[in-house]
Write a protein that holds these residues in place. Structure first.
Motif, short mmCIF file in Angstrom:
data_model
loop_
_atom_site.label_atom_id
_atom_site.label_comp_id
_atom_site.label_asym_id
_atom_site.label_seq_id
_atom_site.Cartn_x
_atom_site.Cartn_y
_atom_site.Cartn_z
N LEU B 94 50.29 -67.32 51.18
CA LEU B 94 49.70 -67.31 49.84
C LEU B 94 48.48 -68.23 49.85
O LEU B 94 48.41 -69.16 50.65
N LEU B 95 47.53 -67.93 48.99
CA LEU B 95 46.35 -68.81 48.91
C LEU B 95 46.72 -70.03 48.07
O LEU B 95 47.10 -69.90 46.90
N PRO B 96 46.62 -71.22 48.67
CA PRO B 96 47.10 -72.42 47.99
C PRO B 96 46.32 -72.77 46.73
O PRO B 96 46.85 -73.44 45.84
N ALA B 97 45.05 -72.32 46.64
CA ALA B 97 44.23 -72.69 45.48
C ALA B 97 44.55 -71.85 44.25
O ALA B 97 44.15 -72.18 43.14
#
Lengths: 427, 225
Positions: B94-97
């Motif tokens: 998953l994209l952490p941002a």
């Protein structure tokens, strides 16, 4: 949707790394701000210089040669035949004759209806030049400029700069009242004595009262003279028995500024000289301002280039750190073009934010610089309201330069991002 | 749904060539939950990346969701990944941002053609919230991955994989980082998807996954048995 989606992602990415984004935007801000500041300064100072030295690029001032045997031999002067030949030169749109008035005019009273603290016994000698009406017609607003009927006031046109010099230099020095803005003075009448000179033995045998009527203000009139109708100068010369010595000078109006050099060459070929004094001064000042502005703008562009390098370095590091994130985007359908676009979009947003901030800061810095200048500089003639000339296109240019710098800096990182192999990077 | 014939994949390391897949064949039908097991380095993930269009450098014939992968251009392969298949990874990816819902929305940003192209962000968000509801995470939609447990992250990843309503779901060790309870939840989700007609291809070395599969294949020597 793709661009809206990419924009959304770019904003999220910038928000996630806001410190890095702020640093990059700051670099773009400094470059764009410096560019806007220096260019606005150059434009502002240039405007002030042009008001101070309003050299007209299309005017060529023809004068008789400084050394010539021709007048003794019965030719070579600026007579009507010579003016006619000059007017027919290629590239000449019009020729305006000028004749320096050799009959003295003096004023010993203030203009009617104006209270100036005129000192008792104070007399001002008024040098004048007769000119063709066409030379100043554009500044008269339709007011008449012709030799008046007997007893009528003589219309005169003063230099636009005279009022500024009077208000900023003469009035304070002699404790006289300042005059209102130029157009408010039009129609003013100054009582004068024709034939009277403050120089001993120069007063003519006949002196009579007359009035000068201010008909206009023009940059085409020298600051130290008043322009009167050419016919008035001729009439006064006849009245006082002054011999005809030809015209003092002829102003040739070139059809285009590019025609001026060839006209100058043709004039010299005819045996006349070109008085480039005012124009040369205006050109010198203009050149100094342009060169200085160019150098400072170049410095600012170097700052923008440094900003581009900073963006390049920062985004390269960012792309290296986000290899897996980019591979994830590819796994859910991003193409190489999407990835490239995302990185460029991030750079463009940084550049836009930095450019906008830079433009705003340059305006604030200019306001501050003006405030300091007004506090420490005296009120000299032609001192501008602001030393800076900002315009919408300048703001847009600063913004565009910042965005382009950031985009140029992002080209390499964007290409590197687009080359990421998702299969290798996502594992 | 998945049809692989004679798939051969090699990796070059300096002068040497390592054959990872060597004439591999595979046929699956809609509604199947197929588990591929094998030793580490046997090529399970490589097989998954080929089927998912992440790796286009192979020999043989691969037809997935009706598309012949060898003939797809890079842009068409991206469109294939966007709409025809969904990925679930061991490390969640998953994209952490981004928040959970924004992660789920990601495929919608890259949609070309089809129902999702041109949808507004609000519409995509609404669909993503519904997908999160389906995996039981409606109330965690606005948390970033760092605020979620491993099981929750994997369910977010599953919601993202299902967001584009793919025909094939590809999962690479999906329970590898999960505890027993979270792993069981994920397996149940896979079973449900298969029941709904999705083809689920799971690469795993865990028995609990293979026990849930309708078919278990062993990858060894570059072939499936």
């Amino acid at each position: 949707m793709r661009w809206r989606g990419l924009l959304h992602l770019a904003l999220e990415n910038l928000r996630a790394d806001w410190r890095g984004a702020a640093l990059n935007a700051g670099a773009a801000c400094v470059g764009a701000g410096a560019l806007a500041f220096f260019v606005a300064l150059g434009l502002g100072v240039g405007d002030a210089a042009r008001r101070m030295f309003p050299g007209e690029a299309r005017l060529v001032e023809v004068v008789p040669p400084a050394v010539s045997l021709a007048p003794m031999l019965g030719g070579g002067g600026l007579d009507d035949a010579a003016v006619s030949r000059l007017a027919r030169l290629p590239g000449v749109a019009a020729a305006y004759r000028k004749l320096t008035l050799r009959v003295p005019i003096a004023a010993s009273r203030p203009p009617e209806g104006v209270h100036l603290n005129w000192p008792t016994g104070f007399t001002v000698q008024i040098p004048a030049v007769g000119v063709d009406a066409g030379l100043v017609a554009g500044d008269l607003g339709g007011r008449p400029f012709a030799d008046p009927a007997p007893e009528g006031p003589i219309p005169v046109v003063a230099s636009t700069r005279l009022l500024e010099i009077y208000n900023k230099t003469i009035a304070p020095a002699w404790n006289l009242r300042r005059l209102p803005p130029g157009t408010a003075l039009l129609g003013l009448q100054l009582p004068v004595r024709i034939g009277f000179s403050i120089v001993p033995l120069k007063t003519e045998d006949r002196v009579y009262d007359s009035r000068l009527l201010l008909a206009g203000l023009s940059d085409r009139v020298p600051v130290y003279l008043l322009a009167v109708p050419l016919e008035t100068a001729r009439r006064l010369h006849r009245e006082y028995g002054k011999p005809d010595q030809g015209y003092t000078s002829v102003a040739l109006l070139a059809a285009r500024p590019d025609d001026v050099p060839s006209i100058g060459a043709a004039v010299r070929h005819m045996g006349f000289a070109v008085d480039a004094g005012d124009r040369a001064m205006a050109e010198r000042v203009g050149t100094v301002v342009a060169v200085t502005t160019g150098a400072l703008a170049f410095l600012a562009l170097l700052m923008c280039a440094l900003a581009a390098l900073a963006v390049a370095q920062s985004l390269s590091a960012s792309v290296r750190a986000r290899v897996k994130d980019i591979a994830i985007l590819q796994a859910v359908g991003a193409t190489a073009g999407d990835v490239r676009g995302l990185v460029l979009l991030e750079a463009g947003l940084l550049g836009a934010a930095g450019g906008a901030a830079g433009a705003a800061l340059s305006r604030l810095a200019a306001l501050g610089a003006d405030a300091v200048a007004f506090r420490i500089l005296p009120d000299f003639p032609f001192r501008p309201e602001s030393f800076f000339a900002f315009s919408p296109w300048l703001y847009l240019a600063a913004l565009a330069v910042a965005v382009v710098s950031a985009l140029l800096g992002a080209l390499s990182p964007a290409a590197a991002a687009a080359r990421i192999d998702p299969a290798r990077s996502i594992a | 749904m998945i049809s692989l014939r004679g798939i051969r994949k090699t990796f070059r390391d300096g002068g040497s060539e390592q054959v990872v897949l060597d004439g591999l064949d595979l046929e699956t039908r809609p509604g199947e939950l197929v588990a591929v097991v094998g030793q580490s380095g046997s090529g399970k993930s490589t097989l998954l990346y080929i089927v998912g269009g992440l790796d286009g450098d192979f020999e043989g014939e691969a037809v997935v969701a009706g598309r012949s992968l060898r003939t797809l251009s890079p842009a068409d392969r991206a469109a294939f990944r966007n709409g025809a298949v969904g990925f679930v990874f061991q490390a969640f990816n998953l994209l952490p941002a981004l928040s959970a819902v924004e992660n789920v929305m990601l495929p919608g940003h890259f949609a070309r053609g089809g129902a999702r192209a041109g949808r507004s962000l609000a519409a995509l968000r609404s669909e993503a919230l519904a997908a999160l509801d389906r995996v039981g995470l409606g109330d965690r939609a606005h948390k970033r991955p760092g605020m979620l447990s491993g099981g929750e992250r994997q369910r977010v990843a599953i919601a993202r994989a299902l967001f584009a309503r793919p025909q094939v779901l590809l999962a690479d060790e999906p329970t590898g980082n999960l505890d027993a309870v979270s792993g069981a939840t994920v397996i149940d989700l896979f079973r449900g998807m298969a029941r709904d007609g999705l083809t689920v291809l799971v690469v795993t070395h865990e028995e609990r996954v293979s026990e849930a599969a309708t078919r278990v294949l062993h990858l060894a020597g570059g072939r499936l048995r």
